[in-house]
Design a protein around this motif. Sequence first.
Motif, PDB file in Angstrom:
ATOM      1  N   PHE A  89      10.349 -13.126   9.101  1.00 40.64           N
ATOM      2  CA  PHE A  89       9.776 -12.637  10.349  1.00 40.64           C
ATOM      3  C   PHE A  89       8.438 -11.962  10.092  1.00 40.64           C
ATOM      4  O   PHE A  89       8.246 -11.334   9.049  1.00 40.64           O
ATOM      5  CB  PHE A  89      10.705 -11.611  11.023  1.00 40.64           C
ATOM      6  CG  PHE A  89      11.924 -12.221  11.653  1.00 40.64           C
ATOM      7  CD1 PHE A  89      11.949 -12.505  13.009  1.00 40.64           C
ATOM      8  CD2 PHE A  89      13.046 -12.497  10.892  1.00 40.64           C
ATOM      9  CE1 PHE A  89      13.085 -13.061  13.590  1.00 40.64           C
ATOM     10  CE2 PHE A  89      14.176 -13.049  11.466  1.00 40.64           C
ATOM     11  CZ  PHE A  89      14.196 -13.337  12.817  1.00 40.64           C
ATOM     12  N   THR A  90       7.543 -12.066  11.045  1.00 43.63           N
ATOM     13  CA  THR A  90       6.333 -11.257  11.048  1.00 43.63           C
ATOM     14  C   THR A  90       6.669 -10.054  11.903  1.00 43.63           C
ATOM     15  O   THR A  90       6.865 -10.178  13.118  1.00 43.63           O
ATOM     16  CB  THR A  90       5.149 -12.044  11.648  1.00 43.63           C
ATOM     17  OG1 THR A  90       4.923 -13.203  10.843  1.00 43.63           O
ATOM     18  CG2 THR A  90       3.902 -11.183  11.705  1.00 43.63           C
ATOM     19  N   VAL A  91       6.777  -8.904  11.273  1.00 45.21           N
ATOM     20  CA  VAL A  91       7.193  -7.688  11.974  1.00 45.21           C
ATOM     21  C   VAL A  91       5.951  -6.904  12.384  1.00 45.21           C
ATOM     22  O   VAL A  91       5.081  -6.626  11.560  1.00 45.21           O
ATOM     23  CB  VAL A  91       8.115  -6.818  11.092  1.00 45.21           C
ATOM     24  CG1 VAL A  91       8.513  -5.544  11.825  1.00 45.21           C
ATOM     25  CG2 VAL A  91       9.350  -7.605  10.682  1.00 45.21           C
ATOM     26  N   VAL A  92       5.892  -6.580  13.664  1.00 48.21           N
ATOM     27  CA  VAL A  92       4.776  -5.806  14.201  1.00 48.21           C
ATOM     28  C   VAL A  92       5.348  -4.481  14.695  1.00 48.21           C
ATOM     29  O   VAL A  92       6.233  -4.466  15.550  1.00 48.21           O
ATOM     30  CB  VAL A  92       4.075  -6.558  15.355  1.00 48.21           C
ATOM     31  CG1 VAL A  92       2.902  -5.749  15.890  1.00 48.21           C
ATOM     32  CG2 VAL A  92       3.624  -7.949  14.895  1.00 48.21           C
ATOM     33  N   ASP A 151       4.274  -3.932  24.447  1.00 52.66           N
ATOM     34  CA  ASP A 151       3.883  -5.039  25.330  1.00 52.66           C
ATOM     35  C   ASP A 151       2.495  -5.593  25.021  1.00 52.66           C
ATOM     36  O   ASP A 151       2.296  -6.810  25.005  1.00 52.66           O
ATOM     37  CB  ASP A 151       3.933  -4.610  26.798  1.00 52.66           C
ATOM     38  CG  ASP A 151       5.345  -4.366  27.296  1.00 52.66           C
ATOM     39  OD1 ASP A 151       6.302  -4.486  26.493  1.00 52.66           O
ATOM     40  OD2 ASP A 151       5.498  -4.053  28.492  1.00 52.66           O
ATOM     41  N   ILE A 152       1.530  -4.728  24.792  1.00 55.55           N
ATOM     42  CA  ILE A 152       0.153  -5.203  24.555  1.00 55.55           C
ATOM     43  C   ILE A 152       0.071  -5.990  23.256  1.00 55.55           C
ATOM     44  O   ILE A 152      -0.543  -7.068  23.206  1.00 55.55           O
ATOM     45  CB  ILE A 152      -0.849  -4.022  24.535  1.00 55.55           C
ATOM     46  CG1 ILE A 152      -0.900  -3.347  25.893  1.00 55.55           C
ATOM     47  CG2 ILE A 152      -2.236  -4.473  24.090  1.00 55.55           C
ATOM     48  CD1 ILE A 152      -1.354  -4.226  27.038  1.00 55.55           C
ATOM     49  N   GLU A 153       0.696  -5.491  22.207  1.00 56.96           N
ATOM     50  CA  GLU A 153       0.677  -6.201  20.916  1.00 56.96           C
ATOM     51  C   GLU A 153       1.295  -7.590  21.058  1.00 56.96           C
ATOM     52  O   GLU A 153       0.742  -8.585  20.574  1.00 56.96           O
ATOM     53  CB  GLU A 153       1.428  -5.394  19.854  1.00 56.96           C
ATOM     54  CG  GLU A 153       0.721  -4.129  19.417  1.00 56.96           C
ATOM     55  CD  GLU A 153       0.870  -2.948  20.377  1.00 56.96           C
ATOM     56  OE1 GLU A 153       0.277  -1.893  20.082  1.00 56.96           O
ATOM     57  OE2 GLU A 153       1.550  -3.068  21.416  1.00 56.96           O
ATOM     58  N   LEU A 154       2.424  -7.669  21.732  1.00 53.84           N
ATOM     59  CA  LEU A 154       3.098  -8.950  21.928  1.00 53.84           C
ATOM     60  C   LEU A 154       2.224  -9.883  22.761  1.00 53.84           C
ATOM     61  O   LEU A 154       2.056 -11.058  22.419  1.00 53.84           O
ATOM     62  CB  LEU A 154       4.458  -8.719  22.603  1.00 53.84           C
ATOM     63  CG  LEU A 154       5.397  -9.908  22.670  1.00 53.84           C
ATOM     64  CD1 LEU A 154       6.838  -9.427  22.629  1.00 53.84           C
ATOM     65  CD2 LEU A 154       5.188 -10.724  23.927  1.00 53.84           C
ATOM     66  N   VAL A 168      -1.101  -9.906  23.219  1.00 50.70           N
ATOM     67  CA  VAL A 168      -2.286 -10.349  22.489  1.00 50.70           C
ATOM     68  C   VAL A 168      -1.908 -11.416  21.471  1.00 50.70           C
ATOM     69  O   VAL A 168      -2.577 -12.452  21.352  1.00 50.70           O
ATOM     70  CB  VAL A 168      -3.005  -9.152  21.818  1.00 50.70           C
ATOM     71  CG1 VAL A 168      -4.061  -9.621  20.823  1.00 50.70           C
ATOM     72  CG2 VAL A 168      -3.620  -8.255  22.874  1.00 50.70           C
ATOM     73  N   ASP A 169      -0.820 -11.210  20.737  1.00 55.30           N
ATOM     74  CA  ASP A 169      -0.405 -12.193  19.731  1.00 55.30           C
ATOM     75  C   ASP A 169      -0.027 -13.525  20.373  1.00 55.30           C
ATOM     76  O   ASP A 169      -0.365 -14.592  19.848  1.00 55.30           O
ATOM     77  CB  ASP A 169       0.763 -11.654  18.903  1.00 55.30           C
ATOM     78  CG  ASP A 169       0.335 -10.563  17.931  1.00 55.30           C
ATOM     79  OD1 ASP A 169      -0.882 -10.359  17.744  1.00 55.30           O
ATOM     80  OD2 ASP A 169       1.233  -9.900  17.377  1.00 55.30           O
ATOM     81  N   MET A 170       0.661 -13.491  21.505  1.00 57.13           N
ATOM     82  CA  MET A 170       1.014 -14.756  22.180  1.00 57.13           C
ATOM     83  C   MET A 170      -0.244 -15.506  22.603  1.00 57.13           C
ATOM     84  O   MET A 170      -0.336 -16.723  22.405  1.00 57.13           O
ATOM     85  CB  MET A 170       1.922 -14.503  23.385  1.00 57.13           C
ATOM     86  CG  MET A 170       3.364 -14.254  23.014  1.00 57.13           C
ATOM     87  SD  MET A 170       4.467 -14.069  24.449  1.00 57.13           S
ATOM     88  CE  MET A 170       4.698 -15.794  24.933  1.00 57.13           C
ATOM     89  N   LEU A 190       1.616 -12.929  31.685  1.00 53.44           N
ATOM     90  CA  LEU A 190       1.373 -13.452  30.337  1.00 53.44           C
ATOM     91  C   LEU A 190       1.920 -14.866  30.208  1.00 53.44           C
ATOM     92  O   LEU A 190       1.244 -15.762  29.709  1.00 53.44           O
ATOM     93  CB  LEU A 190       2.022 -12.538  29.289  1.00 53.44           C
ATOM     94  CG  LEU A 190       2.070 -13.078  27.863  1.00 53.44           C
ATOM     95  CD1 LEU A 190       0.670 -13.242  27.297  1.00 53.44           C
ATOM     96  CD2 LEU A 190       2.913 -12.155  26.987  1.00 53.44           C
ATOM     97  N   VAL A 191       3.146 -15.077  30.653  1.00 50.95           N
ATOM     98  CA  VAL A 191       3.757 -16.409  30.578  1.00 50.95           C
ATOM     99  C   VAL A 191       2.924 -17.406  31.373  1.00 50.95           C
ATOM    100  O   VAL A 191       2.660 -18.525  30.915  1.00 50.95           O
ATOM    101  CB  VAL A 191       5.225 -16.365  31.067  1.00 50.95           C
ATOM    102  CG1 VAL A 191       5.783 -17.767  31.257  1.00 50.95           C
ATOM    103  CG2 VAL A 191       6.084 -15.570  30.084  1.00 50.95           C
ATOM    104  N   GLN A 192       2.449 -17.008  32.534  1.00 50.77           N
ATOM    105  CA  GLN A 192       1.606 -17.877  33.350  1.00 50.77           C
ATOM    106  C   GLN A 192       0.319 -18.246  32.605  1.00 50.77           C
ATOM    107  O   GLN A 192      -0.109 -19.402  32.618  1.00 50.77           O
ATOM    108  CB  GLN A 192       1.283 -17.165  34.660  1.00 50.77           C
ATOM    109  CG  GLN A 192       0.506 -18.012  35.651  1.00 50.77           C
ATOM    110  CD  GLN A 192       0.201 -17.239  36.924  1.00 50.77           C
ATOM    111  OE1 GLN A 192      -0.141 -16.046  36.875  1.00 50.77           O
ATOM    112  NE2 GLN A 192       0.335 -17.892  38.059  1.00 50.77           N
TER     113      GLN A 192
END
Length: 193
Positions: A74-77, A98-101, A103-105, A127-129
Motif C-alpha cells: 500500500f501507499t500510505v498517506v 479528503d484533500i489529500e485523497l 488531489v491524488d485521485m 471528485l468522482v464526477q
Amino acid sequence: MHFHPTERIALFIDGANLYSAARSLNADLDFRKLLDTFRQKAILVRAFYYTAVIEGEEFSALKPLVDWLDYNGFTVVTKPVKRFTDAQGHTKTKGNMDIELAVDMLEFAPHVDHMVLFSGDGDFRRLVQAIQAKGVRVTVISTTRTQPPQIADELRRQADVFVELNDLLPDISRPRPAPAAPSARNFEIERPA
C-alpha cells in the motif's frame, strides 16, 4: 464487481470511513485478502490508504496497521491529527484526509482506466464526477446495510458502480473467532428418580 482483466485500476481507501463501515457491519478486514481480490480482477497499479495519525503518543493502535500496510503493497498517506479547544473549553481532534485523497485521485487519473473509492463521504461526489470527466470509471464501495447508511446517496448515484461492502466481506474479511462451545462440565444431567 465489474472489472475487465486488462484494465488498470487503483484503490483509494478513506481509512477512517472504511473502518467505521466495517465496524458497523461487525467485520474485521484482511488487507492482504483485499489486495489479492483486486489483483485477481484486473491490473492493480496502486493501492492508497489515507489516515490521520496522532503524533507524540508512545503507543497508537493505528501504528501497527499503518506499518503493515506500508510494508505490504500500500501507499500510505498520513498527516498528524490537529488538536484544538472549542468555545466550551473541550479539547477536540481533527484529522480529515479528503484533500489529500482528492488531489491524488486527480493526479493519478491519466494512469488508470478504473478507480475504486472506499468511502461513503458525500463530499467526494464532485471528485468522482471530475474523474469520470477524464474518462476513468469509478466504483464506490461502502454500505447501505447500517442505520444510518454509511454511503451518501449523492455519492452512490454519481458512481459508475456501487458495491455493497457487506457483499464483499466474504472475500476481504478475517473470520471472527467462533464462540466457545459450552463444556459438558457446565451442565448437570438430570436423571430420572
